[in-house]
Motif scaffolding. Structure first.
Motif, PDB file in Angstrom:
ATOM      1  N   TYR A   1       1.136  -0.845  -0.312  1.00  0.00           N
ATOM      2  CA  TYR A   1       0.272  -0.079  -0.225  1.00  0.00           C
ATOM      3  C   TYR A   1       0.864   1.430  -0.358  1.00  0.00           C
ATOM      4  O   TYR A   1       0.672   2.455  -0.788  1.00  0.00           O
ATOM      5  CB  TYR A   1      -1.059  -0.092   1.305  1.00  0.00           C
ATOM      6  CG  TYR A   1      -1.835  -0.849   0.963  1.00  0.00           C
ATOM      7  CD1 TYR A   1      -3.236  -0.425   0.405  1.00  0.00           C
ATOM      8  CD2 TYR A   1      -2.042  -2.569   2.077  1.00  0.00           C
ATOM      9  CE1 TYR A   1      -4.212  -1.911  -0.387  1.00  0.00           C
ATOM     10  CE2 TYR A   1      -2.371  -3.363   1.526  1.00  0.00           C
ATOM     11  CZ  TYR A   1      -4.101  -3.249   0.363  1.00  0.00           C
ATOM     12  OH  TYR A   1      -5.103  -4.312   0.539  1.00  0.00           O
TER      13      TYR A   1
ATOM     14  N   LYS B   1       2.305   5.038   1.414  1.00  0.00           N
ATOM     15  CA  LYS B   1       1.911   6.337   2.464  1.00  0.00           C
ATOM     16  C   LYS B   1       0.356   6.434   1.022  1.00  0.00           C
ATOM     17  O   LYS B   1       1.234   6.399  -0.458  1.00  0.00           O
ATOM     18  CB  LYS B   1       2.464   7.314   1.536  1.00  0.00           C
ATOM     19  CG  LYS B   1       2.026   8.796   2.722  1.00  0.00           C
ATOM     20  CD  LYS B   1       3.276   9.849   3.166  1.00  0.00           C
ATOM     21  CE  LYS B   1       2.752  11.168   3.154  1.00  0.00           C
ATOM     22  NZ  LYS B   1       4.026  11.990   3.571  1.00  0.00           N
ATOM     23  N   ASN B   2      -0.606   7.387   1.326  1.00  0.00           N
ATOM     24  CA  ASN B   2      -1.321   7.298   0.830  1.00  0.00           C
ATOM     25  C   ASN B   2      -1.576   8.635   0.275  1.00  0.00           C
ATOM     26  O   ASN B   2      -1.470   9.983   0.894  1.00  0.00           O
ATOM     27  CB  ASN B   2      -2.635   7.404   1.209  1.00  0.00           C
ATOM     28  CG  ASN B   2      -3.884   7.589   0.813  1.00  0.00           C
ATOM     29  OD1 ASN B   2      -4.486   8.003  -0.007  1.00  0.00           O
ATOM     30  ND2 ASN B   2      -5.380   6.851   1.505  1.00  0.00           N
ATOM     31  N   LYS B   3      -1.363   9.286  -1.114  1.00  0.00           N
ATOM     32  CA  LYS B   3      -1.212  10.237  -1.755  1.00  0.00           C
ATOM     33  C   LYS B   3      -2.494  10.835  -1.304  1.00  0.00           C
ATOM     34  O   LYS B   3      -2.158  12.793  -1.963  1.00  0.00           O
ATOM     35  CB  LYS B   3       0.108   9.761  -3.126  1.00  0.00           C
ATOM     36  CG  LYS B   3       0.941   9.659  -3.105  1.00  0.00           C
ATOM     37  CD  LYS B   3       1.497   8.769  -4.392  1.00  0.00           C
ATOM     38  CE  LYS B   3       3.098   8.417  -4.077  1.00  0.00           C
ATOM     39  NZ  LYS B   3       3.464   8.211  -5.860  1.00  0.00           N
ATOM     40  N   HIS B   4      -3.783  10.746  -1.388  1.00  0.00           N
ATOM     41  CA  HIS B   4      -4.712  11.263  -1.919  1.00  0.00           C
ATOM     42  C   HIS B   4      -5.329  12.125  -0.142  1.00  0.00           C
ATOM     43  O   HIS B   4      -6.479  11.969  -0.088  1.00  0.00           O
ATOM     44  CB  HIS B   4      -6.002   9.823  -2.337  1.00  0.00           C
ATOM     45  CG  HIS B   4      -5.007  10.511  -4.078  1.00  0.00           C
ATOM     46  ND1 HIS B   4      -5.683  11.050  -4.971  1.00  0.00           N
ATOM     47  CD2 HIS B   4      -4.281   9.141  -4.633  1.00  0.00           C
ATOM     48  CE1 HIS B   4      -4.997  10.629  -6.170  1.00  0.00           C
ATOM     49  NE2 HIS B   4      -4.683   9.390  -6.109  1.00  0.00           N
ATOM     50  N   GLU B   5      -4.291  11.165   0.730  1.00  0.00           N
ATOM     51  CA  GLU B   5      -4.940  11.621   2.135  1.00  0.00           C
ATOM     52  C   GLU B   5      -5.190  13.471   2.635  1.00  0.00           C
ATOM     53  O   GLU B   5      -4.718  14.058   1.656  1.00  0.00           O
ATOM     54  CB  GLU B   5      -3.929  10.889   2.997  1.00  0.00           C
ATOM     55  CG  GLU B   5      -4.580  11.346   4.780  1.00  0.00           C
ATOM     56  CD  GLU B   5      -5.572   9.849   4.367  1.00  0.00           C
ATOM     57  OE1 GLU B   5      -6.534   9.960   5.449  1.00  0.00           O
ATOM     58  OE2 GLU B   5      -5.290   8.442   3.477  1.00  0.00           O
TER      59      GLU B   5
ATOM     60  N   HIS C   1     -12.037   7.432   1.912  1.00  0.00           N
ATOM     61  CA  HIS C   1     -11.826   6.766   1.073  1.00  0.00           C
ATOM     62  C   HIS C   1     -13.961   5.809   1.456  1.00  0.00           C
ATOM     63  O   HIS C   1     -14.207   5.045   0.602  1.00  0.00           O
ATOM     64  CB  HIS C   1     -11.388   5.338   2.012  1.00  0.00           C
ATOM     65  CG  HIS C   1      -9.759   5.293   2.253  1.00  0.00           C
ATOM     66  ND1 HIS C   1      -8.841   4.864   2.223  1.00  0.00           N
ATOM     67  CD2 HIS C   1      -9.097   6.355   1.310  1.00  0.00           C
ATOM     68  CE1 HIS C   1      -8.435   5.008   1.665  1.00  0.00           C
ATOM     69  NE2 HIS C   1      -8.091   5.454   1.445  1.00  0.00           N
TER      70      HIS C   1
ATOM     71  N   HIS D   1      -0.630   2.666  -6.846  1.00  0.00           N
ATOM     72  CA  HIS D   1      -0.764   3.186  -5.464  1.00  0.00           C
ATOM     73  C   HIS D   1      -1.892   2.674  -4.537  1.00  0.00           C
ATOM     74  O   HIS D   1      -2.852   3.420  -5.388  1.00  0.00           O
ATOM     75  CB  HIS D   1       0.395   4.399  -4.865  1.00  0.00           C
ATOM     76  CG  HIS D   1      -0.258   6.031  -5.869  1.00  0.00           C
ATOM     77  ND1 HIS D   1      -1.216   6.750  -5.625  1.00  0.00           N
ATOM     78  CD2 HIS D   1       0.350   5.851  -6.940  1.00  0.00           C
ATOM     79  CE1 HIS D   1      -1.402   7.290  -6.004  1.00  0.00           C
ATOM     80  NE2 HIS D   1      -0.387   6.975  -6.774  1.00  0.00           N
ATOM     81  N   ASP D   2      -2.323   3.481  -3.980  1.00  0.00           N
ATOM     82  CA  ASP D   2      -3.097   3.543  -3.214  1.00  0.00           C
ATOM     83  C   ASP D   2      -5.000   2.919  -3.463  1.00  0.00           C
ATOM     84  O   ASP D   2      -5.852   3.383  -3.977  1.00  0.00           O
ATOM     85  CB  ASP D   2      -3.404   4.558  -3.658  1.00  0.00           C
ATOM     86  CG  ASP D   2      -3.052   6.438  -2.518  1.00  0.00           C
ATOM     87  OD1 ASP D   2      -1.945   5.620  -1.986  1.00  0.00           O
ATOM     88  OD2 ASP D   2      -3.085   7.037  -2.668  1.00  0.00           O
TER      89      ASP D   2
ATOM     90  N   LEU E   1      -7.837   0.823  -2.358  1.00  0.00           N
ATOM     91  CA  LEU E   1      -8.838   0.642  -1.796  1.00  0.00           C
ATOM     92  C   LEU E   1     -10.118   0.286  -2.124  1.00  0.00           C
ATOM     93  O   LEU E   1     -10.432  -0.194  -3.692  1.00  0.00           O
ATOM     94  CB  LEU E   1      -9.196   2.263  -1.386  1.00  0.00           C
ATOM     95  CG  LEU E   1      -9.633   3.128  -2.484  1.00  0.00           C
ATOM     96  CD1 LEU E   1     -10.989   3.563  -2.689  1.00  0.00           C
ATOM     97  CD2 LEU E   1      -9.303   4.926  -2.535  1.00  0.00           C
TER      98      LEU E   1
ATOM     99  N   MET F   1      -7.681   2.416  -8.057  1.00  0.00           N
ATOM    100  CA  MET F   1      -6.698   3.039  -7.179  1.00  0.00           C
ATOM    101  C   MET F   1      -6.346   3.756  -8.282  1.00  0.00           C
ATOM    102  O   MET F   1      -6.622   4.270  -9.408  1.00  0.00           O
ATOM    103  CB  MET F   1      -5.289   1.706  -7.859  1.00  0.00           C
ATOM    104  CG  MET F   1      -5.309   0.878  -9.260  1.00  0.00           C
ATOM    105  SD  MET F   1      -5.074  -0.661  -9.216  1.00  0.00           S
ATOM    106  CE  MET F   1      -6.234  -1.610  -8.906  1.00  0.00           C
TER     107      MET F   1
ATOM    108  N   ASN G   1      -1.200  10.107 -11.544  1.00  0.00           N
ATOM    109  CA  ASN G   1      -2.794  10.522 -11.044  1.00  0.00           C
ATOM    110  C   ASN G   1      -3.822   9.892 -11.569  1.00  0.00           C
ATOM    111  O   ASN G   1      -4.856  10.046 -11.215  1.00  0.00           O
ATOM    112  CB  ASN G   1      -2.556  11.293  -9.925  1.00  0.00           C
ATOM    113  CG  ASN G   1      -2.504  11.964  -9.255  1.00  0.00           C
ATOM    114  OD1 ASN G   1      -2.096  10.748  -7.939  1.00  0.00           O
ATOM    115  ND2 ASN G   1      -1.945  12.822  -8.350  1.00  0.00           N
TER     116      ASN G   1
END
Length: 248
Positions: A18, A20-24, A29, A158-159, A161, A170, A175
């Motif tokens: 997973y 680090k979540n770049k969209h945090e 989610h 990445h990311d 979910l 994802m 992006n």
């Protein structure tokens, strides 16, 4: 002060999916938008175009499934462009078995993937019992090309979910968003597992080892680990060392 003992550590490798979540902070989610849009939808998303990912892709292709394979490298099997560092596989490639039975011969071929194309066997690429790693890279890329597998290279995902509607979503490094019903992670060995212990700063990890035998001449070497890579290194340096200790 000269160090009389050359300390060598071979680290185990672990899988990291997973990151680090770049969209945090920008996309939650449980955001409703993730339940209404299905960008770049595929029923199956396979992450990794190594042996596992390509074998799965073959069966998805044969079954006429809607799928895509994401590979962060520029080609298939890029892991084997570097590993094993001594550039020899330890998986058997027994060309001459004395038998004509295909099933029997396949049991002595530890590198080939399954397919309906008999030209796609590692025994057709090398007669060496332990083939060079570069030959495997060529084989995997030919396997992907000849079987028309749907692989998207240069795509780092990445990311990952799971949305409220049950679909997975994802993003790639640009992006771009992708949505799929099933995710198959076939990344295999991804990152070194660096173990922190007193003196670990004096060790050399497997991925940074030199193939030059000069640093090992007359030295006592301690290898942490007794897996494949440990024995690979021990065999490479045993002719010039004074003593090798292996610890598991």
């Amino acid at each position: 002060m000269q160090v009389s003992v050359f300390v060598l550590v071979l680290f185990c490798l672990c899988l990291s999916v997973y990151g680090k979540n770049k969209h945090e902070g920008s996309i939650k989610h449980d955001d409703p938008m993730l339940n209404t849009e299905t960008p770049n939808y595929k029923e199956y998303c396979v992450i990794g175009a190594g042996p596992g990912g390509l074998q799965i892709a073959y069966y998805l292709e044969s079954s006429e499934r809607d799928y895509i394979v994401f590979e962060k490298g520029h080609g298939a099997g890029t892991f084997y462009n570097k590993f094993p560092i001594h550039r020899k596989l330890i998986s058997l490639n027994k060309v001459y078995t004395g038998k004509t039975n295909k099933e029997f011969n396949m049991r002595h071929d530890w590198n080939s993937l399954l397919s309906n194309d008999e030209s796609l066997l590692m025994t057709k690429y090398s007669e060496e019992f332990f083939p060079p790693a570069d030959v495997l890279v060529q084989y995997l890329n030919d396997y992907a090309t000849k079987l028309n597998l749907k692989v998207q290279y240069n795509s780092t995902m990445h990311d990952i979910l799971k949305r409220k509607d049950g679909l997975f979503q994802m993003w790639d490094q640009h992006n771009n968003a992708y949505t799929c019903k099933y995710v198959i992670v076939a990344t295999g060995i991804a990152k070194p597992n660096h173990i922190d212990f007193p003196g670990s700063d004096l060790t050399v990890p497997y991925e940074d080892l030199t193939l030059d035998l000069k640093p090992y001449e007359g030295k006592n070497v301690w290898i942490l680990g007794r897996g494949n890579s440990a024995y690979e290194v021990a065999q490479h340096i045993m002719g010039v060392t004074n003593f090798i200790a292996m610890m598991a």
